[in-house]
Design an enzyme around this catalytic site. Structure first.
Site, mmCIF file in Angstrom:
data_model
loop_
_atom_site.group_PDB
_atom_site.id
_atom_site.type_symbol
_atom_site.label_atom_id
_atom_site.label_comp_id
_atom_site.label_asym_id
_atom_site.label_seq_id
_atom_site.Cartn_x
_atom_site.Cartn_y
_atom_site.Cartn_z
ATOM 1 N N TYR A 1 53.262 34.409 31.622
ATOM 2 C CA TYR A 1 53.207 34.447 30.163
ATOM 3 C C TYR A 1 52.559 33.188 29.612
ATOM 4 C CZ TYR A 1 55.760 38.721 30.451
ATOM 5 O OH TYR A 1 56.103 40.004 30.745
ATOM 6 N N HIS B 1 48.705 44.579 41.500
ATOM 7 C CA HIS B 1 49.251 44.424 40.155
ATOM 8 C C HIS B 1 48.861 43.091 39.531
ATOM 9 C CE1 HIS B 1 51.990 44.151 36.804
ATOM 10 N NE2 HIS B 1 52.486 43.047 37.324
ATOM 11 N N PHE B 2 49.102 42.004 40.245
ATOM 12 C CA PHE B 2 48.862 40.745 39.542
ATOM 13 C C PHE B 2 47.385 40.398 39.437
ATOM 14 C CE2 PHE B 2 48.112 37.938 43.102
ATOM 15 C CZ PHE B 2 49.013 38.221 44.089
ATOM 16 N N HIS B 3 46.549 40.954 40.329
ATOM 17 C CA HIS B 3 45.116 40.751 40.126
ATOM 18 C C HIS B 3 44.645 41.516 38.900
ATOM 19 C CE1 HIS B 3 44.954 38.922 44.138
ATOM 20 N NE2 HIS B 3 43.793 38.431 43.758
ATOM 21 N N ARG C 1 51.381 42.937 52.523
ATOM 22 C CA ARG C 1 50.461 41.973 51.931
ATOM 23 C C ARG C 1 50.373 40.702 52.753
ATOM 24 N NH1 ARG C 1 53.718 38.994 47.074
ATOM 25 N NH2 ARG C 1 51.733 37.903 46.819
ATOM 26 N N ARG C 2 49.354 39.887 52.420
ATOM 27 C CA ARG C 2 49.151 38.590 53.054
ATOM 28 C C ARG C 2 48.826 38.721 54.526
ATOM 29 N NH1 ARG C 2 53.798 35.170 49.640
ATOM 30 N NH2 ARG C 2 52.306 34.566 48.038
ATOM 31 N N HIS D 1 57.786 33.932 37.028
ATOM 32 C CA HIS D 1 57.397 34.931 36.063
ATOM 33 C C HIS D 1 56.863 34.331 34.772
ATOM 34 C CE1 HIS D 1 56.724 38.993 34.971
ATOM 35 N NE2 HIS D 1 56.998 38.617 33.749
#
Lengths: 544, 193, 66
Positions: free
Chosen positions: A219, A366-368, A429-430, A215
């Protein structure tokens, strides 16, 4: 032109040079998993591509970019040559060498373990060594940021450290701490197996150590984007930063609360109890605060600029802003992407609600959106901002830069919104390929095709980005390129509280929090029995 | 010189304090919003037992095929003395064993999964039954399916080159229909559903 | 431009970007950052409503967890 410009330029060139092909791989992956025809229709190649794409986009591209940006800040904000420039070059070389070491086995299909490399699946030893070398190279940067920060403070006692330098040093410190998680996993657990010294591995411990990095690394990626928000955008918009103090507070909150939240990636794992899972969820709510603070402070900063430019009424200042400035446009687009991106994050972190979307396409979306969208669009704007100062040549066009940023914005939305929906519909996913003859899967076909459209736009945008920078590098040198300059706050403080000017106390607090939130979860593994799993070598599997 | 140190603005207020007050109010508002979400999470966690899986149980991945709970003959649907169901799957490259299981609707089902090889994951249709399966550990997840039907249960964590081909089915039948099935029919009738 | 405390921005005054004067900034802020408050509050409000909708309408209806 800037001091140490070649150093920063080398880092940024390397970063963007691997970013562009990685986006191409991403588009190919989108095609593979869609009903559309695709060249090289090979699922094994998909997983190799996914490993390359993830490893470049997570470990190589952002690290090199942030290092280059950091050095540029250190010389320009602190107004002196970089201490340890030779070490900086050594670190750069390590990062490049490590990247090539890691990418070689992936390209050969011998290490398709994805960038999360969950053991007991074990890939090629050169992959792990390569990643380790990249991290070591980045630690040279971490040390140099801290050294230059400390040296300036000694030479300027009692003065506030320039906000940009304070922030990027926070970033370096955060990375220095958080990388220890994944590095411990690689050094103490995976490499011994990969080198043949051990043959079993505790997968639960490995996942937990990795979560300490997983995580906070986002940041590490995010803080440089916020540096641009706070210190490069206000003057581009024609205004001042609403609050210098709140900026410092936000960066300090990131330093303290980014790591002890990592187990929110393990909510659905069997090796931890719900008690500690809740603790991590609680702390993740807290780490949402600095972003919510930033959203307000930066919008207020835009408002000051808009009103100063003549905007009237409650929202009329928006139109008054200079939208033809890439740095202003990018911030607005980033904030717009941050809304759905942050929303997805709020869903993911809400403890039991994670079960609704865990390991579905929602997570990929989300992370894209949040990294590929919010953060990378700012990296592009920072690239445009730094380029003239590093090359001595003006940017050939701001117009094309703005078009490029708009393309990135729309492409990212068009790619990720369908992914969110597919995730809620139950798409795992994946997956290299989907069986669209299955009626349940066929319902998602249009979503996967839409994502391809988004991907095409993104690749075009990435190519345009590269083109603008490359062409600008070839333009004739200009005499009067202004140096990198930093924003002024509405109330620039003459003195800043020591807690917002240094890190000693926050380091102690951070370590205490990590001990509290990870002490038992990690320690328990040394008292459990029977859980070691036999290694599962992927290269062996291929030979079968 | 006095101007440098004087923070007073045009309106006569000391602007930095105004800025700080505004920011503090915003921070308080944001903490309240987050606190509200957290309260909902805690409340449903406590009252509706909405918590992620919690029991940490280890198991030796190398020997689980040979003896103990996860031998092949013990996999699939088992009815407990209290009427609840225990559903055991093995997750291995690239199949779940069994590939299909029949369970009754409206009944408490205890999923127990583990893996002899690498990390897998699973979720059932579009329910909240979703968890990782990590070799060395037993995954315990409670579920209750109200609506009969056939639910796809794909593997949702990359487990190797065949990951995309790995899925099981959970067939939920009405309770009365389930009680009429003989134990072996809980698997053999599965594909026919 | 009036000379101001520059260290919080950059070590050398030449490295501080020329921008609007402090009085111009304060003039822009004379009613507080109303627009920003409206936008930010609306955005966060929508996020909260969206989260609650997801939690009660989508999530809880999908069955038990853990």
């Amino acid at each position: 032109m800037e001091r140490s410009r070649l150093l920063s330029l080398a880092h940024l060139w390397a970063a963007f040079l691997c970013f562009l092909p990685a986006t191409g791989l991403g588009l190919w992956q989108l095609l593979m998993r869609s009903p559309l025809p695709v060249p090289v229709d090979d699922p094994n190649a998909y997983y190799a591509s996914l490993t390359a794409h993830g490893s470049i986009m997570a470990y190589v591209f952002p690290t090199l970019f942030i290092m280059g940006f950091g050095y540029a800040i250190a010389v320009s904000a602190l107004g002196r040559p970089l201490r340890g420039e030779n070490w900086a070059w050594a670190g750069f070389v390590l990062c490049v060498v490590g990247s090539l070491m890691a990418l070689a086995p992936i390209a050969g299909g011998r290490s398709s373990i994805l960038y999360t490399f969950y053991p007991p699946m074990v890939g090629n030893v050169w992959y792990y060594l390569g990643v380790a070398v990249v991290i070591i190279g980045s630690y040279f940067w971490v040390a140099l940021m801290l050294i230059n920060f400390a040296a300036w403070k000694r030479e300027n006692p009692g003065k506030p450290v320039p906000l940009a330098m304070f922030a990027i040093t926070t970033c370096a410190l955060l990375w220095g701490w958080t990388a220890l998680g994944a590095t411990s996993e690689v050094v103490f657990q995976i490499l011994p197996v990969s080198l043949g010294w051990r043959h079993t591995i505790d997968a639960g411990l490995a996942r937990t150590l990795f979560s300490m990095t997983l995580h906070a690394i986002v940041y590490f990626w995010l803080i440089p984007a916020y540096v641009a928000f706070y210190t490069l955008m206000p003057q581009a918009a024609g205004g001042r930063l609403y609050s210098d103090t709140m900026g410092r507070i936000a960066f300090v909150l990131f330093l303290v609360f980014s790591i002890p939240v990592g187990m929110h990636h393990l909510f659905m794992d069997p090796e931890h109890g719900s008690g500690f899972k809740f603790v991590h969820s609680l702390l993740t709510f807290i780490v949402a605060l600095p972003t919510l603070l930033t959203v307000f402070t930066i919008t207020a900063t835009l408002e000051i600029a808009g009103r100063a430019r003549g905007g009237k009424g409650l929202l009329g200042w928006i139109r008054a802003l200079p939208w033809n400035e890439p740095m202003v446009l990018s911030v607005a687009l980033a904030l717009l992407l941050l809304a759905p991106g942050g929303f997805g994050g709020l869903i993911n972190m809400s403890y039991a609600m994670n079960a609704m979307i865990h390991n579905t396409s929602w997570v990929t979306a989300h992370f894209h959106l949040i990294f590929g969208g919010v953060v990378v669009i700012m990296y592009m704007a920072i690239g445009y901002e730094l380029w003239p100062r590093l090359t001595g040549r003006p940017l050939i066009t701001k117009r094309a830069a703005c078009v490029q940023l708009w393309l990135w914005f729309w492409g990212m939305l068009i790619m990720t919104v369908p992914w969110h929906i597919a995730g809620l519909m139950g798409q795992p996913r994946r997956y290299a390929i989907f069986d669209y003859t299955d009626p349940g899967v066929a319902k998602m076909a249009w979503l996967d095709i839409l994502s391809v459209v988004g991907g095409v736009i993104l690749v075009c945008s990435a190519a345009l980005f590269f083109y603008v920078l490359a062409r600008s590098s070839l333009a004739s040198a200009a005499e009067s390129i202004s140096p990198i300059r930093y924003a002024l706050a509405v109330n620039p403080p003459a003195r800043v509280h020591p807690l917002l000017n240094g890190f000693m106390f926050w380091n102690v607090l951070l370590l205490a929090l990590v001990l509290i939130t990870y002490g038992y979860p990690v320690g328990q593994f040394f008292f459990l029995h029977n859980q070691d799993a036999p290694e599962h070598s992927l290269t062996r599997e291929m030979k079968r | 010189m006095a101007e440098l140190l004087n923070n007073e603005g045009a309106s006569g207020l000391i602007p930095e304090e105004t800025v700080e007050r505004t920011e503090r109010r915003w921070l308080f508002a944001m903490a309240t919003v987050l606190g509200l979400m957290l309260a909902v999470v805690v409340f449903t966690g406590v009252t509706q037992m909405m918590n992620p899986l919690s029991d940490v149980e280890t198991i030796n991945p190398a020997t689980l095929h040979l003896q103990g709970e996860f031998v092949e003959s013990n996999l699939g649907t088992a009815v407990e003395t209290d009427g609840s169901i225990t559903l055991r799957f093995l997750a291995e490259q690239y199949t779940f064993v069994p590939q299909c299981a029949v369970v009754p609707a409206g009944t408490l089902i205890r999923f127990r999964l583990t893996s002899p090889d690498v990390t897998h994951g699973f979720f059932v249709g579009t329910t909240n039954t979703n968890a990782m399966v990590v070799p060395g550990y037993v995954t315990n997840v409670m579920a209750r399916f109200e609506h009969p039907g056939t639910y796809t249960m794909p593997c949702d964590e990359f487990c190797g080159f065949g990951h995309h081909a790995m899925a099981a089915s959970v067939v939920v039948v009405p309770k009365e229909q389930f009680t009429k099935l003989r134990p072996e029919e809980r698997i053999t009738t599965c594909g026919a559903q | 431009m009036e000379e101001e405390h520059h260290y919080s921005s950059a070590s050398e005054p030449e490295r501080v970007s020329p921008s609007i004067s402090r009085s111009a900034a304060l003039e822009a802020l004379k009613n507080g950052p109303r627009g920003a408050l409206v936008i930010a509050a609306t955005a966060v409000g929508l996020l909260l409503v969206g989260w609650l909708l997801f939690y009660f309408v989508v999530f809880l209806t999908r069955g038990a967890v853990g």
